[in-house]
Design an enzyme around this catalytic site. Sequence first.
Site, PDB file in Angstrom:
ATOM      1  CD  GLU A 161       4.482 -21.411  11.349  1.00  0.00           C
ATOM      2  OE1 GLU A 161       4.616 -21.510  12.573  1.00  0.00           O
ATOM      3  OE2 GLU A 161       3.489 -20.921  10.812  1.00  0.00           O
TER       4      GLU A 161
ATOM      5  CD  GLU B 243      -2.902  -1.160   2.344  1.00  0.00           C
ATOM      6  OE1 GLU B 243      -2.425  -0.717   3.410  1.00  0.00           O
ATOM      7  OE2 GLU B 243      -4.019  -1.676   2.249  1.00  0.00           O
TER       8      GLU B 243
END
Length: 608
Positions: free
Chosen positions: A448, A417
């Site tokens: 992960e 953004e």
Amino acid sequence: MSKSPPEHSRTFLGIETGATHTTVLLVDDADTVLQRFDLGPANVRLLTNVEIAKVFREIKRRTGEPSAVAAGMAGLRNEADEKRVLDLAMHEWPGIPFHATNDLETALEAAGQWPDKAEARVLLLSGTGSCAYGRNTEGRTVKFGGRGHILGDRGSAIDIALQALRAIVYQQDLKAQFPALGQAILRALQLNNPDDLIPWTQEAPKGDIAQLAVTVFQEAEKGDTLARNVLREAADRLADMAANCATHLVNEGARVQFILAGGTLLKQAVFANSVSKRLHARWNDCRVEKLKRESIWGAITLAKSLLPAHQGASASLPTAGGAKGPADATPVPLESLAKSPTELRNPKTMQLDTMPLDEAIELLVEENEVAVHAVLQEKDKIHWLIEKTVAAFQSGGRLFYVGAGTSGRLGVLDASECPPTFRAPPEQVQGIIAGGQRALWSAVEGAEDNTEGGASAARHRGIKKGDVLVGIAASGRTPYVWGALREAKIAGATTALLAFNPHLDVSPEWAPDKLILIDVGPEPLTGSTRMKSGTATKVVLNTLTTLAMVHTGKVLSNLMVDMNPSNVKLRDRAVRLVRELTGKDEEVTRAALEEHDWVVKNAVQSLR
């Protein structure tokens, strides 16, 4: 037909999975073959845990319980893959030592003892795909090449086939005559003209394309110049790959053993000799040999190494994975995870499943408010992080977020953004998520848990001194995040961890420059860190980038004067922004924006 082992004898199980099939071999101490069979293809990267467990279960059903097991598995690339396979194996063969590695390691083991004075050995594999895999006397390994037929696999069967296809169509364009090699390929494929190759290559599986290499070898043997040129170039590629692999292991004058493996090298003697000559020309002191035993025997060798040479069948055995030795020190002990609020039950939501809907809505919103207010308890540390980020931006540095799951997605979201909101270059704020692009919309098994994966991402994304890296891990324990944090700190970057576990106990050698540990309390839905932890994460990241951009001149008053008006809505907003800041009418404002390529700040300055 399988044989029964003598009573009290030890048995060793070797497993080798690949892109086309899985080979299983059971032998006794004397290498007498007790059982051998094939199953379907199995690649760790392409199979779910359930599918891998199913393969293991079928093997156990047929072979029983051996004394030790070793598996060389295609797609097993790192410690996280290895741990995943070991955990699954433990359920099928509890109490039995199990070694998991990649299929290249088993092939290298199948080569037997090292030759005298050799300081490294390099396996050069050319089948459907290709790569070089080597190890030196210190145990360091290097893989060179591979990566599939689009990015790599130079000198493989599929590379030979594709080069031949390109060569024949080029020759047709060049000389307006379809060459003899092209005719042979059409004949092999039962096609009638060169244009038929276009849809065929678009739809054919990799294996079918690779099979065309056989035609290339046949035509080269008949003396076809084009086919010979293709094979000459393929031999050069393979020799270069193996020699370059060796240079990463030893000095140029050292003795190296090159081992040729894979169907393209083992079944095509003339081609193998051509590769061998090129290796001798590139490396003065070397031995070049073909792999004499199937690589599945390398898995047997590794299985035998898990047990003492004279251990009896009744002796106590280490558990699966136990032969791996002590685990590396971890940044955060499991005890810290057990204390984390993210793992505790929230007393306010014990009746969430029976609570009236209106009451549940109010409760979840109130819990998110708690998370937002908890952020302020760490205001001083967030202040520090913003100042470090501003300093990085002012000196050309960048901000990186690293996380897994929800944490990783929120980091990528905030980074994505910044370019439209602040006209920031896309490299200025970057998000790294464990598992890569696919993890944005689906879970990637084991990503992960891969510490080295995080370190590798930090290295390959070029994190360096002057940058800032923020690791995001709700419980504070995610190995991928810690790998990236440590690598970034070594590189000289500023590092911080954002977590929601105030009880986090971090080993000093792993500690980042700042720990931002926010106590949002237990999640409304136990363990679902997409809720309160996710809300607090978004608040922190939005605050960080917004204020960092404010303090680097991207905002006037509270207006986004450096946004990127990339659509009708945003251009309308840009016009209103400039009118509000300058008092000019719409026509003058729009003309100024168009003159300055819709850069709001420049348009404002010109009108003032």
